[in-house]
Scaffold this active site. Structure first.
Site, PDB file in Angstrom:
ATOM      1  N   HIS A  67       0.830  -1.211   0.000  1.00 35.89           N
ATOM      2  CA  HIS A  67       0.000   0.000   0.000  1.00 35.89           C
ATOM      3  C   HIS A  67       0.862   1.257   0.000  1.00 35.89           C
ATOM      4  O   HIS A  67       0.674   2.160  -0.837  1.00 35.89           O
ATOM      5  CB  HIS A  67      -0.910  -0.011   1.229  1.00 35.89           C
ATOM      6  CG  HIS A  67      -1.855   1.144   1.280  1.00 35.89           C
ATOM      7  ND1 HIS A  67      -3.111   1.111   0.706  1.00 35.89           N
ATOM      8  CD2 HIS A  67      -1.737   2.390   1.831  1.00 35.89           C
ATOM      9  CE1 HIS A  67      -3.720   2.265   0.892  1.00 35.89           C
ATOM     10  NE2 HIS A  67      -2.909   3.059   1.580  1.00 35.89           N
ATOM     11  N   GLU A  68       1.807   1.310   0.932  1.00 34.56           N
ATOM     12  CA  GLU A  68       2.655   2.492   1.029  1.00 34.56           C
ATOM     13  C   GLU A  68       3.587   2.621  -0.172  1.00 34.56           C
ATOM     14  O   GLU A  68       3.936   3.729  -0.587  1.00 34.56           O
ATOM     15  CB  GLU A  68       3.462   2.461   2.324  1.00 34.56           C
ATOM     16  CG  GLU A  68       2.614   2.499   3.593  1.00 34.56           C
ATOM     17  CD  GLU A  68       1.684   3.692   3.650  1.00 34.56           C
ATOM     18  OE1 GLU A  68       2.049   4.761   3.113  1.00 34.56           O
ATOM     19  OE2 GLU A  68       0.587   3.568   4.227  1.00 34.56           O
ATOM     20  N   HIS A 117       1.822   4.612  -2.826  1.00 34.57           N
ATOM     21  CA  HIS A 117       1.933   6.054  -2.595  1.00 34.57           C
ATOM     22  C   HIS A 117       3.332   6.545  -2.960  1.00 34.57           C
ATOM     23  O   HIS A 117       3.491   7.602  -3.582  1.00 34.57           O
ATOM     24  CB  HIS A 117       1.656   6.372  -1.126  1.00 34.57           C
ATOM     25  CG  HIS A 117       0.236   6.177  -0.711  1.00 34.57           C
ATOM     26  ND1 HIS A 117      -0.827   6.683  -1.420  1.00 34.57           N
ATOM     27  CD2 HIS A 117      -0.307   5.535   0.361  1.00 34.57           C
ATOM     28  CE1 HIS A 117      -1.963   6.374  -0.811  1.00 34.57           C
ATOM     29  NE2 HIS A 117      -1.670   5.668   0.268  1.00 34.57           N
TER      30      HIS A 117
END
Length: 337
Positions: A17-18, A21
């Site tokens: 997920h990170e 980003h």
């Protein structure tokens, strides 16, 4: 081993997920101050150019700290100084990566499990199918006169038969023939059977299609559950947090590795869906504010948005405490009763 599995799943899904980003931020020219996996004190740090990479002791989160993400910054590479479409891409990238991860894992499961064909792989000895003359290698083309394209149709027609027998049309050596085995009720399966096993095909192209389709079906199911939570059709006591997930990992690990993969896909998709909800502090809430500020201009200040997101974080922490308590009552308390 259960705890190790759970920690690995948490860390991998958070990392993915990170990473979404992070990749999007770098691609859009946003300055990333820190990329961290885990929360709490750091036990590993490494500075590489402008970004600090760290690992922290609690595997319950992570973050990609961007310049100007939660405050005003005069840095020309700050998040708050980028065009709205670039900020939207960065915010959505985390959930997109979790969605992509879920799709890949579901493709792996589909390929591993294989795609049932309509060709008979085995006829059980002394079964109705054996007595009727069905053989391995026969391709089922119709059941009770209904054309067959998928194995699920064979199961549905035979399983719902009430006449005591079925007419199965097969293709054998280039010729069609119809055989009529009797049906036997299987109490374990809860349906009628004739005693045949299907041939399973491990095809990558079919697996890709099934993986995408199954991920789509799971996404619809999750949104239905969220809707039912809002309307009260499903109780909030059914929600689970980290403790409940550890117990689910334990159960799936006992069933086999492929079930752990399925649970990982489910959790990854869950992370993608939840993060895109239009709630303060979540990526979906930030996207909503991005749209509001695009429409209203400066009427919503950075300070105002920051306060609302802080309230959202507090509410999310309260929800986490609530679901953790539910998990303790549900899973741990019975062990001491």
């Amino acid at each position: 081993m259960t705890l190790i599995y759970a920690v690995l799943i948490f860390c991998v899904l958070i990392f993915v997920h990170e990473l979404g980003h992070f990749i999007a931020a770098k691609a859009c020219g946003v300055k990333v101050n820190e990329f961290s996996i885990g929360m709490g004190p750091a036990f590993f740090k490494r500075q590489k150019k402008e970004t600090l990479y760290s690992l922290r002791v609690l595997p319950i989160g992570g973050y990609c700290a961007m310049e100007g993400e939660d405050e005003d910054s005069d840095d020309e590479r700050a998040f708050n100084r980028k065009p709205a479409w670039q900020r939207a891409v960065v915010l959505a990238a985390g959930s997109f990566m979790n969605l992509l991860t879920a799709v890949i894992l579901m493709i792996v499961i589909a390929f591993w499990s294989g795609q049932p064909t309509t060709v008979i792989d085995e006829v059980l000895d002394d079964s109705p199918a054996y007595e009727a003359g069905l053989k391995a290698g026969d391709e089922i083309v119709a059941v009770n006169g209904e054309s067959i394209d998928e194995w699920s149709e064979v199961i549905a027609i035979i399983g719902g038969s009430e006449s005591g027998s079925v007419d199965i049309t097969v293709l054998r050596d280039g010729s069609e023939m119809t055989l009529s085995p009797e049906t036997q009720y299987d109490e374990t399966a809860g349906r009628e059977k004739v005693g045949i096993a299907v041939d399973v095909e491990h095809d990558l192209f079919s697996a890709v299609g099934n993986g995408v389709k199954n991920t789509g079906d799971m996404t619809v199911m999750m949104y239905d559950i969220i809707k039912q939570l809002i309307t009260g059709e499903v109780s909030t006591q059914e929600l689970s947090g980290p403790v409940g997930i550890v117990y689910m990992v334990n159960d799936t690990a006992r069933a086999g590795a492929i079930y752990v993969v399925y649970l990982s896909a489910l959790l990854s998709l869950n992370l993608a869906v939840i993060n895109m909800l239009p709630f303060p502090a979540l990526d979906g809430g930030r996207l909503l504010f991005l749209l509001i500020r695009k429409i209203t201009g400066k009427r919503v200040t950075d300070e105002m948005e920051g306060k609302i997101h802080f309230i959202g974080i507090v509410l999310l922490m309260m929800l986490m405490i609530y679901v953790t308590w539910n998990d303790i009552v549900r899973f741990i308390a019975p062990l001491f009763s």
